[in-house]
Scaffold this active site. Sequence first.
Site, PDB file in Angstrom:
ATOM      1  CG  ASP A 167      -0.550  -0.316   2.450  1.00 49.78           C
ATOM      2  OD1 ASP A 167       0.785  -0.613   2.431  1.00 49.78           O
ATOM      3  OD2 ASP A 167      -0.739   0.016   3.575  1.00 49.78           O
ATOM      4  CG  ASP A 544       3.745 -16.182  -5.621  1.00 46.09           C
ATOM      5  OD1 ASP A 544       3.886 -15.048  -5.424  1.00 46.09           O
ATOM      6  OD2 ASP A 544       4.660 -16.389  -6.636  1.00 46.09           O
ATOM      7  CD  GLU A 553       0.624  -6.138   1.937  1.00 48.13           C
ATOM      8  OE1 GLU A 553      -0.331  -6.462   2.319  1.00 48.13           O
ATOM      9  OE2 GLU A 553       0.772  -4.482   1.606  1.00 48.13           O
TER      10      GLU A 553
HETATM   11  O1  9MR Z   1       2.084  -6.986   9.403  1.00 53.54           O
HETATM   12  C1  9MR Z   1       0.839  -6.671   9.953  1.00 53.54           C
HETATM   13  C2  9MR Z   1       0.490  -7.687  10.771  1.00 53.54           C
HETATM   14  O2  9MR Z   1       1.094  -7.980  11.806  1.00 53.54           O
HETATM   15  C3  9MR Z   1      -1.237  -7.625  11.117  1.00 53.54           C
HETATM   16  O3  9MR Z   1      -1.606  -8.838  11.455  1.00 53.54           O
HETATM   17  C4  9MR Z   1      -1.709  -7.183   9.834  1.00 53.54           C
HETATM   18  C5  9MR Z   1      -3.323  -6.866  10.352  1.00 53.54           C
HETATM   19  O4  9MR Z   1      -3.449  -5.886  11.053  1.00 53.54           O
HETATM   20  O5  9MR Z   1      -1.421  -6.015   9.305  1.00 53.54           O
HETATM   21  C6  9MR Z   1      -0.005  -6.063   8.946  1.00 53.54           C
HETATM   22  O6  9MR Z   1       0.438  -5.038   8.176  1.00 53.54           O
HETATM   23  C7  9MR Z   1      -0.295  -4.511   7.167  1.00 53.54           C
HETATM   24  C8  9MR Z   1      -0.766  -3.161   7.434  1.00 53.54           C
HETATM   25  O7  9MR Z   1      -1.846  -3.356   8.219  1.00 53.54           O
HETATM   26  C9  9MR Z   1      -1.238  -2.605   6.134  1.00 53.54           C
HETATM   27  N1  9MR Z   1      -0.080  -2.476   5.060  1.00 53.54           N
HETATM   28  C10 9MR Z   1       0.290  -3.893   4.827  1.00 53.54           C
HETATM   29  C11 9MR Z   1       0.785  -4.375   6.001  1.00 53.54           C
HETATM   30  C12 9MR Z   1       1.447  -5.918   5.634  1.00 53.54           C
HETATM   31  O8  9MR Z   1       0.469  -6.695   5.216  1.00 53.54           O
END
Ligand code: 9MR
Length: 575
Positions: A167, A544, A553
């Site tokens: 993002d 994937d 991600e």
């Molecule tokens: O890395 C984050 C993970 O620990 C959490 O469980 C999750 C849900 O809240 O969010 C991950 O972070 C994401 C973020 O919220 C939005 N941008 C992408 C991040 C990686 O997936």
Amino acid sequence: YVPETGPRVRVNQVGYLPAGPKNATVVTDATAALPWQLKNAGGNVVASGTSTPRGVDAASGQNVHSIDFGSFRTAGSGYTLVADGQTSHPFDISGTVYQQLRSDALQFFYIQRSGIAIDGNLVGAQYARPAGHLGIAPNKGDTDVPCRANACDYRLDVRGGWYDAGDHGKYVVNGGIAVQQLMSTFERTKTAVTAGHGAALADSTLRVPERGNQVPDILDEARWELEFLMRMQVPAGKPFAGMAHHKMHDANWTGIPMQPEDDPEQRELQPVSTAATLNLAATTAQCARLFAPYDATFAGRCLSVARTAYAAAKANPAKIAQDLGGGGGGYGDNDVSDEFYWAAAELYLSTAEPAYLADVQASPHHTGDVFAATGFGWGSTAALGRLDLATVSNLLPQNDRQRVRQSVADAADRYLATLKAQAYGLPMPGNAGSYFWGGNSNILNNVQVLATAFDLTGDAKYRDGALQGVDYIFGRNALNQSYVTGWGEKSSQNQHSRIFANQADASLPHPPAGSIAGGANAGLDDPFARDLLEGCKPMFCYVDHIESYATNEVAINWNSALAWVSSFLADQGTG
Ligand code: 9MR
């Protein structure tokens, strides 16, 4: 859904160090030991032995055997391992297998930069792009950003930094651990226990615009984020002055693909939080000691921000971030005691002032166990403070220092035991609780603890543990694939990213080599994974595909773990 998983002999597809441990896993119906053969590139058998039956592996549901071929030490490329009629993917045995990974993992950060044009001459034409989020239409920011719902009477210039992940948001609490791990990758070359490994991280070792400026490139990269973090601080004279806004991001989620310079959404500052403020304090404190030899003015600015941020956090110890929704990640964290410990530790290590030591020693984390079985991460940062207290200086009183260092070795012993109990060799417990969003970075963070125990003690068992601990990441797993793009015969390449969205638009590139995917996530926290993978055994809960943001991600705080670990691994190459 049954994924194609290729040959049933699972190896570290990147390879093994000649003098390092060499382990593999065979998926088989056999219950009795099986013969195995190691073949060189010419197909000649160069070693052989028998496997060790391990029974059913809980995380994968598979009956598996392990193979130990560590006594074979001859360098070469194109080796394969054969067992039960199956031939593994090819791999190298070489002292240099991890050299290029160190720079690939670090190079990811330049390509994630916000507010600067990415130079194709540095990183390849396919990754070139104009600067995003500098207030040029259709962008609405990040040079003049209001608070969400106009909750404050100022606007901030919060340009720069790294995009979080797939993002375009920029969040202080995972930017913090990411920049900490980059600085610690560098700091590891300077500490008493590891001095002398610095050449590989000197100036002009990365392809960044600042190369040649007499400052190590990894610090130039860290500074890009540090400058952003400092811009997130509330100005003097305003309510909550000295605190940091928790994050800034779009008012609404955008679709995929979306290049940064095309993002039309309003950018907003989210409310301040104690957690973000302590991330700012901890990282700027570390900045102060590392930049002092290169840029005293910048180092001084970092220290002054660290002090004001820490004081502001102490004055506002319970500003817990609320997830207000909108177009950004949640990053909520109800417990900031670990961030307090980390920040106090960094301030003490940079200033030697007794008041910060008193805070370190008064923290429950100073005597508590900070090394959870499932590793540390953006929301649990006490280990960052502990690792730095153990390695960075001899400032702690003698008996306290001994105890702190011993705690790293004790944790490493536990991770070693866990790794040995896993047929796939990963240093995380073999149950669903180890397979969560971003879990690959927690595996690597446990490897960082093993590696640090080796740095502190010189005991080869910890080095071997660190080497073995990454096998899972590079292909010794149920899916028979490497989670790092471009590394291994079969690797992740369709990670969720608005920028590197090849799977959504073939004119765009895949993520660059050295990008790590979040990994198997038994929580199936996105619709694509849920629909496709329902009922999966934990180690199989990964796909994937660009739509699976909860398993696939990219993220700065995951690549920073890879950068720290691969730099350590590269340093072991001569052994
Ligand atoms: O890395 C984050 C993970 O620990 C959490 O469980 C999750 C849900 O809240 O969010 C991950 O972070 C994401 C973020 O919220 C939005 N941008 C992408 C991040 C990686 O997936």
